[in-house]
Motif scaffolding. Structure first.
Motif, PDB file in Angstrom:
ATOM      1  N   HIS A  45      44.607 -14.059 -31.989  1.00 27.02           N
ATOM      2  CA  HIS A  45      45.901 -14.272 -31.323  1.00 27.02           C
ATOM      3  C   HIS A  45      46.445 -12.951 -30.770  1.00 27.02           C
ATOM      4  CE1 HIS A  45      46.461 -17.897 -34.215  1.00 27.02           C
ATOM      5  NE2 HIS A  45      45.563 -18.120 -33.288  1.00 27.02           N
ATOM      6  N   PHE A  46      46.248 -11.869 -31.529  1.00 28.62           N
ATOM      7  CA  PHE A  46      46.726 -10.559 -31.097  1.00 28.62           C
ATOM      8  C   PHE A  46      45.997 -10.111 -29.818  1.00 28.62           C
ATOM      9  CE2 PHE A  46      46.134  -5.873 -31.390  1.00 28.62           C
ATOM     10  CZ  PHE A  46      47.451  -5.491 -31.220  1.00 28.62           C
ATOM     11  N   LEU A  47      44.689 -10.312 -29.773  1.00 31.83           N
ATOM     12  CA  LEU A  47      43.918  -9.936 -28.579  1.00 31.83           C
ATOM     13  C   LEU A  47      44.341 -10.769 -27.373  1.00 31.83           C
ATOM     14  CD1 LEU A  47      40.384  -9.570 -30.209  1.00 31.83           C
ATOM     15  CD2 LEU A  47      41.917  -7.724 -29.510  1.00 31.83           C
ATOM     16  N   LEU A  48      44.614 -12.066 -27.609  1.00 31.03           N
ATOM     17  CA  LEU A  48      45.078 -12.912 -26.513  1.00 31.03           C
ATOM     18  C   LEU A  48      46.434 -12.427 -26.010  1.00 31.03           C
ATOM     19  CD1 LEU A  48      44.947 -15.434 -24.721  1.00 31.03           C
ATOM     20  CD2 LEU A  48      45.916 -16.751 -26.614  1.00 31.03           C
ATOM     21  N   ARG A  49      47.321 -12.057 -26.933  1.00 27.88           N
ATOM     22  CA  ARG A  49      48.631 -11.560 -26.525  1.00 27.88           C
ATOM     23  C   ARG A  49      48.503 -10.293 -25.693  1.00 27.88           C
ATOM     24  NH1 ARG A  49      50.824 -11.258 -31.225  1.00 27.88           N
ATOM     25  NH2 ARG A  49      51.096  -9.028 -31.541  1.00 27.88           N
ATOM     26  N   LEU A  50      47.601  -9.398 -26.077  1.00 28.95           N
ATOM     27  CA  LEU A  50      47.382  -8.180 -25.295  1.00 28.95           C
ATOM     28  C   LEU A  50      46.878  -8.506 -23.891  1.00 28.95           C
ATOM     29  CD1 LEU A  50      45.729  -5.694 -27.835  1.00 28.95           C
ATOM     30  CD2 LEU A  50      48.114  -5.791 -27.087  1.00 28.95           C
ATOM     31  N   ARG A  51      45.956  -9.485 -23.825  1.00 31.71           N
ATOM     32  CA  ARG A  51      45.419  -9.850 -22.507  1.00 31.71           C
ATOM     33  C   ARG A  51      46.506 -10.427 -21.618  1.00 31.71           C
ATOM     34  NH1 ARG A  51      39.921 -13.244 -22.112  1.00 31.71           N
ATOM     35  NH2 ARG A  51      39.139 -11.211 -22.766  1.00 31.71           N
ATOM     36  N   LEU A  52      47.346 -11.291 -22.194  1.00 25.65           N
ATOM     37  CA  LEU A  52      48.428 -11.878 -21.401  1.00 25.65           C
ATOM     38  C   LEU A  52      49.468 -10.831 -21.001  1.00 25.65           C
ATOM     39  CD1 LEU A  52      48.957 -15.240 -23.327  1.00 25.65           C
ATOM     40  CD2 LEU A  52      47.814 -14.895 -21.139  1.00 25.65           C
ATOM     41  N   LEU A  53      49.724  -9.866 -21.897  1.00 21.32           N
ATOM     42  CA  LEU A  53      50.659  -8.794 -21.545  1.00 21.32           C
ATOM     43  C   LEU A  53      50.121  -7.951 -20.394  1.00 21.32           C
ATOM     44  CD1 LEU A  53      51.904  -7.601 -25.064  1.00 21.32           C
ATOM     45  CD2 LEU A  53      53.256  -8.709 -23.282  1.00 21.32           C
ATOM     46  N   ASP A  54      48.819  -7.651 -20.423  1.00 14.14           N
ATOM     47  CA  ASP A  54      48.217  -6.905 -19.315  1.00 14.14           C
ATOM     48  C   ASP A  54      48.349  -7.677 -18.011  1.00 14.14           C
ATOM     49  OD1 ASP A  54      47.515  -4.821 -20.951  1.00 14.14           O
ATOM     50  OD2 ASP A  54      45.468  -5.518 -21.290  1.00 14.14           O
ATOM     51  N   ASP A 109      50.579  -5.315  -0.362  1.00 13.03           N
ATOM     52  CA  ASP A 109      50.644  -6.401   0.596  1.00 13.03           C
ATOM     53  C   ASP A 109      51.215  -7.643  -0.088  1.00 13.03           C
ATOM     54  OD1 ASP A 109      49.083  -8.917   1.884  1.00 13.03           O
ATOM     55  OD2 ASP A 109      49.548  -7.408   3.387  1.00 13.03           O
ATOM     56  N   ALA A 110      52.033  -8.403   0.646  1.00 10.88           N
ATOM     57  CA  ALA A 110      52.716  -9.539   0.026  1.00 10.88           C
ATOM     58  C   ALA A 110      51.737 -10.541  -0.575  1.00 10.88           C
ATOM     59  CB  ALA A 110      53.600 -10.236   1.066  1.00 10.88           C
ATOM     60  N   SER A 111      50.627 -10.763   0.101  1.00 13.21           N
ATOM     61  CA  SER A 111      49.674 -11.751  -0.414  1.00 13.21           C
ATOM     62  C   SER A 111      49.037 -11.296  -1.712  1.00 13.21           C
ATOM     63  CB  SER A 111      48.584 -12.029   0.627  1.00 13.21           C
ATOM     64  OG  SER A 111      47.824 -10.849   0.881  1.00 13.21           O
ATOM     65  N   GLU A 112      48.994  -9.954  -1.923  1.00 15.93           N
ATOM     66  CA  GLU A 112      48.412  -9.445  -3.159  1.00 15.93           C
ATOM     67  C   GLU A 112      49.286  -9.721  -4.371  1.00 15.93           C
ATOM     68  OE1 GLU A 112      45.384  -7.949  -3.790  1.00 15.93           O
ATOM     69  OE2 GLU A 112      45.059  -8.840  -1.818  1.00 15.93           O
ATOM     70  N   MET A 113      50.524 -10.180  -4.152  1.00 19.21           N
ATOM     71  CA  MET A 113      51.408 -10.480  -5.269  1.00 19.21           C
ATOM     72  C   MET A 113      50.840 -11.590  -6.137  1.00 19.21           C
ATOM     73  SD  MET A 113      55.124 -10.281  -3.397  1.00 19.21           S
ATOM     74  CE  MET A 113      56.001 -10.760  -4.859  1.00 19.21           C
ATOM     75  N   TRP A 114      50.025 -12.462  -5.575  1.00 15.26           N
ATOM     76  CA  TRP A 114      49.408 -13.504  -6.388  1.00 15.26           C
ATOM     77  C   TRP A 114      47.886 -13.365  -6.452  1.00 15.26           C
ATOM     78  CZ3 TRP A 114      46.033 -16.231  -3.435  1.00 15.26           C
ATOM     79  CH2 TRP A 114      46.276 -16.335  -2.057  1.00 15.26           C
ATOM     80  N   ARG A 115      47.262 -12.706  -5.457  1.00 21.74           N
ATOM     81  CA  ARG A 115      45.797 -12.641  -5.436  1.00 21.74           C
ATOM     82  C   ARG A 115      45.214 -11.843  -6.604  1.00 21.74           C
ATOM     83  NH1 ARG A 115      46.011 -12.810   0.313  1.00 21.74           N
ATOM     84  NH2 ARG A 115      44.689 -14.472   1.156  1.00 21.74           N
ATOM     85  N   SER A 116      45.702 -10.625  -6.798  1.00 21.13           N
ATOM     86  CA  SER A 116      45.102  -9.768  -7.830  1.00 21.13           C
ATOM     87  C   SER A 116      45.256 -10.356  -9.234  1.00 21.13           C
ATOM     88  CB  SER A 116      45.710  -8.362  -7.767  1.00 21.13           C
ATOM     89  OG  SER A 116      45.330  -7.725  -6.565  1.00 21.13           O
ATOM     90  N   PRO A 117      46.459 -10.802  -9.613  1.00 21.22           N
ATOM     91  CA  PRO A 117      46.570 -11.407 -10.946  1.00 21.22           C
ATOM     92  C   PRO A 117      45.677 -12.644 -11.116  1.00 21.22           C
ATOM     93  CG  PRO A 117      48.736 -10.854 -10.095  1.00 21.22           C
ATOM     94  CD  PRO A 117      47.793 -10.667  -8.975  1.00 21.22           C
ATOM     95  N   LEU A 118      45.550 -13.462 -10.072  1.00 24.95           N
ATOM     96  CA  LEU A 118      44.724 -14.658 -10.189  1.00 24.95           C
ATOM     97  C   LEU A 118      43.245 -14.301 -10.281  1.00 24.95           C
ATOM     98  CD1 LEU A 118      46.668 -17.060  -7.836  1.00 24.95           C
ATOM     99  CD2 LEU A 118      46.208 -17.415 -10.261  1.00 24.95           C
ATOM    100  N   HIS A 119      42.835 -13.254  -9.599  1.00 26.79           N
ATOM    101  CA  HIS A 119      41.450 -12.795  -9.747  1.00 26.79           C
ATOM    102  C   HIS A 119      41.202 -12.345 -11.184  1.00 26.79           C
ATOM    103  CE1 HIS A 119      41.103 -11.901  -5.136  1.00 26.79           C
ATOM    104  NE2 HIS A 119      41.011 -13.188  -5.436  1.00 26.79           N
ATOM    105  N   LEU A 120      42.196 -11.670 -11.762  1.00 28.85           N
ATOM    106  CA  LEU A 120      42.085 -11.248 -13.154  1.00 28.85           C
ATOM    107  C   LEU A 120      42.020 -12.464 -14.069  1.00 28.85           C
ATOM    108  CD1 LEU A 120      42.184  -9.045 -15.348  1.00 28.85           C
ATOM    109  CD2 LEU A 120      44.679  -9.133 -15.210  1.00 28.85           C
ATOM    110  N   LEU A 121      42.826 -13.481 -13.777  1.00 31.79           N
ATOM    111  CA  LEU A 121      42.808 -14.700 -14.579  1.00 31.79           C
ATOM    112  C   LEU A 121      41.458 -15.406 -14.458  1.00 31.79           C
ATOM    113  CD1 LEU A 121      44.303 -16.791 -16.311  1.00 31.79           C
ATOM    114  CD2 LEU A 121      45.108 -17.858 -14.191  1.00 31.79           C
ATOM    115  N   ARG A 122      40.898 -15.458 -13.279  1.00 30.39           N
ATOM    116  CA  ARG A 122      39.604 -16.131 -13.093  1.00 30.39           C
ATOM    117  C   ARG A 122      38.510 -15.429 -13.870  1.00 30.39           C
ATOM    118  NH1 ARG A 122      38.069 -17.141  -7.056  1.00 30.39           N
ATOM    119  NH2 ARG A 122      38.037 -14.855  -7.044  1.00 30.39           N
TER     120      ARG A 122
END
Length: 610
Positions: free
Chosen positions: A131-140, A155-168
């Motif tokens: 759970h602690f490791l998951l919390r760290l990942r979500l905080l990052d 760039d405005a489009s990067e506001m969602w692209r980079s985090p979603l790439h990290l999520l994928r």
């Protein structure tokens, strides 16, 4: 609970000492994970240095923790065959392991030299690390998101692209579910491109009309996730939605996914209560702000929690979902003593007490203040604790009591009470009771019945089962024995003649009766050798006893007595309660002098030492 031999006392004390070590170890691990602000390496190293203190033989214990390609050791040593291992998982994937080694051979226990409770301890610590490791990942992920939202050079489009790439990259399953929700949302708002893509993915031709009713199974359609796992849905959304709307919806869907994970555990009939409680803690920690969830999701959670923890009575559930919040269930769970694999409920009295408290608490308005209402500190044993006790002592024969002649039941009941009071409790239940006593301190206690039938709609069972006071004096062992003895006697009352006769009259003998337990502090004050409240009583919303035409049914009724409240509900030949009508506070039941004298109360205070 047998206590007539020195060996039994020593075994009990030894067991409690081991449980105290395990609880202290778990407390220190949780403290490190909650408060440590150092690097991940420092945190994990601190944890493995604490773990030996919770084991039976800390002086020969060594710990190895692996996370990815990194290994942390309590010291350098040669591995031995006396080992215990628990995997560390992150969102369903194994990312490491926690291994415990004894350097020397020790007597055989539950699994090699390890106790069953030690296995649970190590598994729990491994879960906490996950759970602690998951919390760290979500905080990052959140930091990256916030940095992109607040950045001026991005760039405005990067506001969602980079985090979603990290999520994928970190959680393909969650990315897939969010992509699917996004595509469905685009279809709902009428984007033709989205509908075309959805139709192609489902294998349905949108131009194909209905050919009438089809009564044969449709062909299995292949599930093509390639588009959903690509940037496609988000690129499509970017042409029709603002970056802010994409961000907001994705964030909300991520929170809803946590709620869905909780619901999967909650609605699985095979999920035991300890697993549900653990999932609820993760949910509470992961979504502190419930306002991000849809109203339908919150109501579904409240209904499911009510049905699993309290009751399945539809009328009760319908009311509870409007008044009892998820936080209330989380608070309740912190004081539940759960048998291993428990699937029980808290019983009618516990359910009614919680619901009444929350209705009163949340019904106060400036023009109709309710006042301060406080529940006494309470610990709960779920209803299948009785079954656990019966199975542990091989007492299954008592179940047939309900089908015996009532005279036979009356004759055999004293033997059942004696049998129960001389039986032992499972170690897990004793450990929980020990923790409860530490929480209560030395205040007097009352052990109250809370059966599944008790306080149900249409079946009151008032006074049919026992409630017993416990002075809670003496050493820890003596206090624990007295508490367990009282619980055993309340359990035995399930098979008493009065409740069985009451059940027979109402056609409830075939109902699989189970007995939950409430352990509550007695509210009062110590005065010399005595402990008692100033006043106690019972109140009714509607009055069925109206001695004056001025009293309306909705005016209510209060039966008030000095001291403990047993006489407020039990009729006494030589004593009477004071009757009050909240809707007519100046109206007295007795006006004549001789009646006032005759029906006045006599106070006999029970000594705390008895």
């Amino acid at each position: 609970m047998p206590s007539d031999s020195p060996g039994a006392h020593e075994a009990l004390v030894s067991s409690l000492q081991e449980r105290a070590k395990e609880l202290n170890c778990l407390y220190h691990v949780e403290e490190i994970l909650r408060t440590d602000s150092g690097s991940l390496e420092d945190t994990l190293q601190k944890i493995i240095e604490v773990i030996p203190s919770g084991l039976q033989y800390p002086e020969i214990c060594q710990v190895v923790l692996t996370h990815g390609d990194r290994t942390f050791r309590s010291a350098e040593f040669e591995p031995t065959p006396w080992t215990l291992r628990a995997g560390i998982t992150l969102q369903g994937s194994t990312v490491g392991a926690l291994e415990i080694y004894y350097l020397e051979e020790r007597p055989e226990e539950y699994a090699g030299p390890f106790l069953e409770e030690e296995i649970r301890l190590v598994n729990t610590i491994a879960e906490l690390i996950g759970h602690f490791l998951l919390r760290l990942r979500l905080l990052d992920l959140q930091k990256d998101w916030e940095a992109l939202e607040g950045g001026t050079t991005v760039d405005a489009s990067e506001m969602w692209r980079s985090p979603l790439h990290l999520l994928r990259a970190s959680d393909r399953g969650l990315y897939l579910r969010i992509s699917h929700k996004l595509l469905n949302y685009l279809c709902q708002v009428g984007i033709p491109e989205a509908r075309d893509v959805a139709a192609k993915m489902s294998g349905v031709d949108p131009a194909e009309g209905s050919g009438g009713e089809v009564n044969v199974p449709a062909c299995r359609l292949a599930q093509d996730d390639a588009f959903l796992l690509s940037d496609g849905p988000f690129e499509l959304a970017s042409r029709h939605l603002s970056d802010t709307e994409i961000l907001t919806r994705v964030q909300n869907w991520m929170q809803e996914d946590k709620a869905s994970s909780f619901l999967r555990v909650l609605n699985n009939p095979r999920s035991p209560l300890p697993e549900i409680v653990d999932a609820m803690r993760r949910f509470e920690h992961g979504i502190p702000d419930k306002s991000v969830l849809r109203s339908s999701t919150l109501k579904t959670l409240r209904v499911s929690l009510t049905q699993r923890l309290l009751t399945e009575q539809i009328d009760f559930v319908r009311v509870a979902k409007e008044h009892v919040e998820i936080e209330d269930f989380a608070e309740l769970a912190e004081r539940m003593i759960l048998p291993a694999g428990s699937h029980g409920r808290l019983g009618g009295k516990s359910a009614g007490m919680l619901l009444a408290h929350k209705i009163l608490q949340r019904s106060t308005t400036p023009d109709r203040p309710v006042g301060e209402i406080r529940l006494p500190k309470t610990w709960y044993l779920p209803s299948d604790g009785l079954l656990d006790f019966v199975g542990h002592n091989d007492l299954q024969d008592v179940i047939e009591q309900k089908f015996k002649n009532i005279d036979e039941v009356r004759q055999e009941y004293p033997d059942i009470v004696r049998l129960f009071k001389n039986s032992s409790f499972p170690s897990r239940m004793l450990n929980g009771l020990s923790v409860a006593l530490d929480d209560f301190g030395d205040i007097p206690l009352v052990v109250r019945s809370s059966s599944l039938l008790e306080d149900r709609l249409g079946t009151a069972f008032s006074g049919k089962y026992k409630s017993l006071f416990v002075a809670n004096l003496g050493s820890k062992t003596e206090r624990l024995e007295a508490l367990a003895d009282a619980i055993a006697e309340v359990y035995a009352s399930t098979f008493g003649p009065d409740p069985l006769e009451y059940r027979r009259e109402r056609g409830l003998l075939e109902f699989n009766e189970e007995m939950g337990i409430l352990i509550q502090e007695v509210v009062g004050t110590t005065v010399g050798d005595y402990f008692l409240p100033a006043f106690a009583g019972v109140a009714f919303s509607n009055s069925e006893f109206r001695w004056s035409p001025r009293i309306r049914r909705e005016d209510g009724l209060v039966r008030l007595v000095p001291g403990l409240g047993t006489r407020a509900v039990d009729r006494m030949a030589d004593d009477y309660p004071i009757l009050l009508v909240p809707g007519q506070p100046t109206l007295r039941a007795n006006v004549a002098i001789d009646e006032i004298v005759r029906y006045s109360q006599s106070v006999t205070r029970p000594s705390r030492s008895t």
